[in-house]
Motif scaffolding. Structure first.
Motif, PDB file in Angstrom:
ATOM      1  N   ILE A 124       0.849  -1.196   0.000  1.00 47.72           N
ATOM      2  CA  ILE A 124       0.000   0.000   0.000  1.00 47.72           C
ATOM      3  C   ILE A 124       0.882   1.244   0.000  1.00 47.72           C
ATOM      4  CG2 ILE A 124      -1.949  -1.091   1.160  1.00 47.72           C
ATOM      5  CD1 ILE A 124      -0.920   0.106   3.786  1.00 47.72           C
ATOM      6  N   THR A 125       0.251   2.382  -0.230  1.00 53.90           N
ATOM      7  CA  THR A 125       0.968   3.659  -0.170  1.00 53.90           C
ATOM      8  C   THR A 125       0.344   4.530   0.901  1.00 53.90           C
ATOM      9  OG1 THR A 125       1.497   3.555  -2.506  1.00 53.90           O
ATOM     10  CG2 THR A 125       1.599   5.716  -1.479  1.00 53.90           C
ATOM     11  N   LEU A 126       1.176   5.100   1.733  1.00 52.49           N
ATOM     12  CA  LEU A 126       0.692   6.053   2.732  1.00 52.49           C
ATOM     13  C   LEU A 126       1.096   7.451   2.275  1.00 52.49           C
ATOM     14  CD1 LEU A 126       0.491   3.408   4.387  1.00 52.49           C
ATOM     15  CD2 LEU A 126       1.379   4.620   6.338  1.00 52.49           C
ATOM     16  N   ILE A 127       0.104   8.296   2.023  1.00 52.11           N
ATOM     17  CA  ILE A 127       0.393   9.702   1.728  1.00 52.11           C
ATOM     18  C   ILE A 127       0.250  10.440   3.055  1.00 52.11           C
ATOM     19  CG2 ILE A 127      -0.233  11.717   0.354  1.00 52.11           C
ATOM     20  CD1 ILE A 127       0.321   9.580  -1.568  1.00 52.11           C
ATOM     21  N   PHE A 128       1.330  11.034   3.493  1.00 58.66           N
ATOM     22  CA  PHE A 128       1.389  11.626   4.833  1.00 58.66           C
ATOM     23  C   PHE A 128       1.523  13.135   4.695  1.00 58.66           C
ATOM     24  CE2 PHE A 128       4.595  12.167   8.559  1.00 58.66           C
ATOM     25  CZ  PHE A 128       3.637  12.792   9.325  1.00 58.66           C
ATOM     26  N   ILE A 129       0.477  13.853   5.089  1.00 60.20           N
ATOM     27  CA  ILE A 129       0.495  15.312   4.999  1.00 60.20           C
ATOM     28  C   ILE A 129       0.962  15.847   6.341  1.00 60.20           C
ATOM     29  CG2 ILE A 129      -0.876  17.366   4.493  1.00 60.20           C
ATOM     30  CD1 ILE A 129      -0.792  15.378   2.193  1.00 60.20           C
ATOM     31  N   ASN A 130       2.171  16.384   6.363  1.00 58.29           N
ATOM     32  CA  ASN A 130       2.745  16.844   7.630  1.00 58.29           C
ATOM     33  C   ASN A 130       2.756  18.366   7.658  1.00 58.29           C
ATOM     34  OD1 ASN A 130       4.198  17.351   9.886  1.00 58.29           O
ATOM     35  ND2 ASN A 130       6.038  16.239   9.266  1.00 58.29           N
ATOM     36  N   ASN A 131       1.836  18.942   8.456  1.00 61.72           N
ATOM     37  CA  ASN A 131       1.856  20.396   8.588  1.00 61.72           C
ATOM     38  C   ASN A 131       2.254  20.831   9.996  1.00 61.72           C
ATOM     39  OD1 ASN A 131      -0.470  19.767   9.917  1.00 61.72           O
ATOM     40  ND2 ASN A 131      -1.836  20.649   8.413  1.00 61.72           N
ATOM     41  N   ALA A 132       2.774  19.898  10.783  1.00 62.27           N
ATOM     42  CA  ALA A 132       3.380  20.198  12.087  1.00 62.27           C
ATOM     43  C   ALA A 132       2.396  20.776  13.096  1.00 62.27           C
ATOM     44  CB  ALA A 132       4.585  21.129  11.921  1.00 62.27           C
ATOM     45  N   ILE A 133       1.110  20.524  12.893  1.00 60.48           N
ATOM     46  CA  ILE A 133       0.118  21.120  13.786  1.00 60.48           C
ATOM     47  C   ILE A 133      -1.186  20.330  13.647  1.00 60.48           C
ATOM     48  CG2 ILE A 133      -1.028  22.768  12.247  1.00 60.48           C
ATOM     49  CD1 ILE A 133      -0.472  24.915  14.341  1.00 60.48           C
ATOM     50  N   TYR A 134      -2.059  20.409  14.650  1.00 56.86           N
ATOM     51  CA  TYR A 134      -3.403  19.846  14.468  1.00 56.86           C
ATOM     52  C   TYR A 134      -4.258  20.921  13.818  1.00 56.86           C
ATOM     53  CZ  TYR A 134      -2.223  16.036  17.666  1.00 56.86           C
ATOM     54  OH  TYR A 134      -1.656  14.955  18.253  1.00 56.86           O
ATOM     55  N   GLY A 135      -4.452  20.822  12.514  1.00 56.00           N
ATOM     56  CA  GLY A 135      -5.132  21.892  11.802  1.00 56.00           C
ATOM     57  C   GLY A 135      -6.624  21.950  12.105  1.00 56.00           C
ATOM     58  N   MET A 136      -7.288  20.777  12.051  1.00 54.54           N
ATOM     59  CA  MET A 136      -8.746  20.780  12.105  1.00 54.54           C
ATOM     60  C   MET A 136      -9.272  21.273  13.446  1.00 54.54           C
ATOM     61  SD  MET A 136     -11.444  17.698  11.441  1.00 54.54           S
ATOM     62  CE  MET A 136     -11.184  16.917  12.992  1.00 54.54           C
ATOM     63  N   THR A 137      -8.594  20.925  14.538  1.00 56.78           N
ATOM     64  CA  THR A 137      -9.112  21.271  15.855  1.00 56.78           C
ATOM     65  C   THR A 137      -8.668  22.655  16.312  1.00 56.78           C
ATOM     66  OG1 THR A 137      -7.280  19.991  16.732  1.00 56.78           O
ATOM     67  CG2 THR A 137      -9.419  18.925  16.686  1.00 56.78           C
ATOM     68  N   GLY A 138      -7.912  23.366  15.502  1.00 59.25           N
ATOM     69  CA  GLY A 138      -7.629  24.748  15.834  1.00 59.25           C
ATOM     70  C   GLY A 138      -6.183  25.051  16.168  1.00 59.25           C
ATOM     71  N   GLN A 140      -3.452  23.012  17.626  1.00 58.80           N
ATOM     72  CA  GLN A 140      -2.736  22.553  18.811  1.00 58.80           C
ATOM     73  C   GLN A 140      -1.416  21.894  18.421  1.00 58.80           C
ATOM     74  OE1 GLN A 140      -5.934  21.900  18.203  1.00 58.80           O
ATOM     75  NE2 GLN A 140      -7.075  22.811  19.889  1.00 58.80           N
ATOM     76  N   MET A 141      -0.568  21.646  19.436  1.00 55.78           N
ATOM     77  CA  MET A 141       0.725  21.007  19.189  1.00 55.78           C
ATOM     78  C   MET A 141       0.533  19.557  18.750  1.00 55.78           C
ATOM     79  SD  MET A 141       3.840  20.512  21.830  1.00 55.78           S
ATOM     80  CE  MET A 141       3.127  19.057  22.536  1.00 55.78           C
ATOM     81  N   ALA A 142       1.285  19.143  17.736  1.00 56.74           N
ATOM     82  CA  ALA A 142       1.247  17.766  17.243  1.00 56.74           C
ATOM     83  C   ALA A 142       2.583  17.108  17.585  1.00 56.74           C
ATOM     84  CB  ALA A 142       1.020  17.778  15.740  1.00 56.74           C
ATOM     85  N   PRO A 143       2.687  15.782  17.450  1.00 57.17           N
ATOM     86  CA  PRO A 143       3.994  15.146  17.699  1.00 57.17           C
ATOM     87  C   PRO A 143       5.077  15.669  16.773  1.00 57.17           C
ATOM     88  CG  PRO A 143       2.272  13.491  17.443  1.00 57.17           C
ATOM     89  CD  PRO A 143       1.653  14.800  17.118  1.00 57.17           C
ATOM     90  N   THR A 144       4.676  16.163  15.596  1.00 52.69           N
ATOM     91  CA  THR A 144       5.652  16.600  14.592  1.00 52.69           C
ATOM     92  C   THR A 144       6.016  18.080  14.709  1.00 52.69           C
ATOM     93  OG1 THR A 144       3.724  16.881  13.189  1.00 52.69           O
ATOM     94  CG2 THR A 144       5.015  14.901  12.836  1.00 52.69           C
ATOM     95  N   THR A 145       5.421  18.807  15.671  1.00 44.52           N
ATOM     96  CA  THR A 145       5.715  20.235  15.834  1.00 44.52           C
ATOM     97  C   THR A 145       7.198  20.435  16.173  1.00 44.52           C
ATOM     98  OG1 THR A 145       3.484  20.570  16.649  1.00 44.52           O
ATOM     99  CG2 THR A 145       5.060  22.296  17.148  1.00 44.52           C
ATOM    100  N   PRO A 146       7.907  21.301  15.434  1.00 44.17           N
ATOM    101  CA  PRO A 146       9.328  21.504  15.745  1.00 44.17           C
ATOM    102  C   PRO A 146       9.523  22.217  17.086  1.00 44.17           C
ATOM    103  CG  PRO A 146       8.710  22.569  13.670  1.00 44.17           C
ATOM    104  CD  PRO A 146       7.459  22.092  14.286  1.00 44.17           C
ATOM    105  N   LEU A 147      10.671  22.024  17.687  1.00 44.35           N
ATOM    106  CA  LEU A 147      10.990  22.708  18.947  1.00 44.35           C
ATOM    107  C   LEU A 147      10.967  24.213  18.713  1.00 44.35           C
ATOM    108  CD1 LEU A 147      13.954  20.561  20.339  1.00 44.35           C
ATOM    109  CD2 LEU A 147      11.583  20.563  21.122  1.00 44.35           C
ATOM    110  N   GLY A 148      10.372  24.928  19.641  1.00 43.10           N
ATOM    111  CA  GLY A 148      10.340  26.392  19.532  1.00 43.10           C
ATOM    112  C   GLY A 148       9.113  26.927  18.826  1.00 43.10           C
TER     113      GLY A 148
END
Lengths: 253, 77
Positions: A124-138, A140-148
């Motif tokens: 299978i293929t996983l398309i992973f959209i990484n925007n470093a934030i929880y966009g839909m809920t407004g 919030q910090m995501a696991p991928t959020t950079p330091l700072g």
């Protein structure tokens, strides 16, 4: 030569892909999701697989992806898209099965499914959209959020002491024996969009040829969540996100 | 000498005025229409100068909503 002479069907060089429905997308202005939707539609069209494609929708901003692309879709519970994709691909081995997930879905609540599906080498293929934030809920910090980086739940910037380190799940996927092709791309300008399209095409071809699991991470902007204009968000991504997440093919076997 | 001429059609009802195409156009031919909104209440993009367009498709490729159709042809003058 007048404008009417140029606008003739034989002169058409670019238009909205025919697999993309006319319904207006709910994404915020300038959101990278739209570009990635277009790329997926174009690749499926070029590979002539419109009747043989099954996409798995995530929970997140892309939850309505099934309304926008005219292929078969399934809606998964939050984070469980790779598990459903596994079932689909095992039951219909001749189908193109891909998931379309954001970072909250793939790298947070669905980490278990993601890692195990990739490590099992599901075709299978996983398309992973990484925007470093929880966009839909407004925003919030995501696991991928950079330091700072400042978000609604880390208003003074992410600190390693308090919030831990950003999770680089694509680099992790590249070390797994089950993956065939792991790539990280972005869609912030024309050259990057062309590269991202090639990466998606390669991943889809691999999964149709039964060559292990494939993951394409697309570094995206969330201008509403980042509280920036779309242009400023692209610049900010180039300056800050690209330092943490290296672009290019991480694994190609 | 032959010259490449292009033309774009912008679906202004679908456009959300994000202005990514305005920055992507190498000749700066697009702009957000001043003080206008479409039926959804979004500002939208228009082409203010169609003479210099070469149909390079940069604006269409970066458009997240697929609002832009691009035509290109060669003229002999």
């Amino acid at each position: 030569m007048t404008r009417e002479d140029i606008i003739q069907p034989q002169n058409l060089v670019y238009a909205k892909p025919s697999l993309m429905n006319d319904v207006g997308m709910h994404y915020c202005p300038g959101c990278s999701h739209g570009v990635v939707h277009k790329l997926i539609a174009e690749v499926i069209e070029e590979m002539n697989l419109a009747d043989k494609t099954i996409g798995i929708c995530p929970v997140g901003c892309a939850v309505f992806a099934y309304r926008y692309l005219d292929v078969d879709w399934l809606e998964a519970a939050h984070g469980r898209a790779p598990a459903i994709a596994t079932a689909c691909k095992r039951l219909w081995p001749d189908r193109l099965v891909f998931t379309y997930q954001g970072d909250g879905d793939l790298a947070c609540i669905g980490t278990c499914e993601t890692i195990h599906a990739l490590n099992r080498g599901e075709k299978i293929t996983l398309i992973f959209i990484n925007n470093a934030i929880y966009g839909m809920t407004g925003g919030q910090m995501a696991p991928t959020t950079p330091l700072g980086m400042k978000t609604a739940t880390c208003p003074y910037g992410r600190e390693a002491e308090l919030h831990g380190y950003p999770l680089n799940i694509t680099d992790m996927a590249a070390t797994m024996p089950g993956t065939a092709y792991v790539s990280r791309q972005s869609v912030h300008n024309v050259a990057a969009i062309r590269k991202a399209k090639r990466a998606i095409r390669k991943a889809f071809e691999n999964s149709m040829n039964g060559r292990g699991s494939n993951m394409v991470e697309i570094l995206s902007t969330c201008n509403a969540g980042w509280k920036m204009t779309p242009l400023k968000a692209n610049q900010w991504m180039e300056e800050n996100i690209f330092k943490l997440y290296r672009l290019g093919d991480l694994k190609d076997e | 000498m032959s010259k490449i001429k292009g033309a774009v059609i912008i679906d202004t009802d679908r456009c959300k005025g994000c202005a990514l195409c305005v920055a992507a156009c190498p000749f700066g031919l697009l702009e957000v229409a001043p003080r206008r909104v479409n039926r959804k209440g979004y500002p939208y993009v228009i082409q203010h100068d169609d003479d210099r367009c070469t149909g390079c498709a940069s604006c269409g490729i970066v458009c997240p909503d697929g609002c832009i159709e691009i035509y290109r042809t060669k003229t002999e003058d």
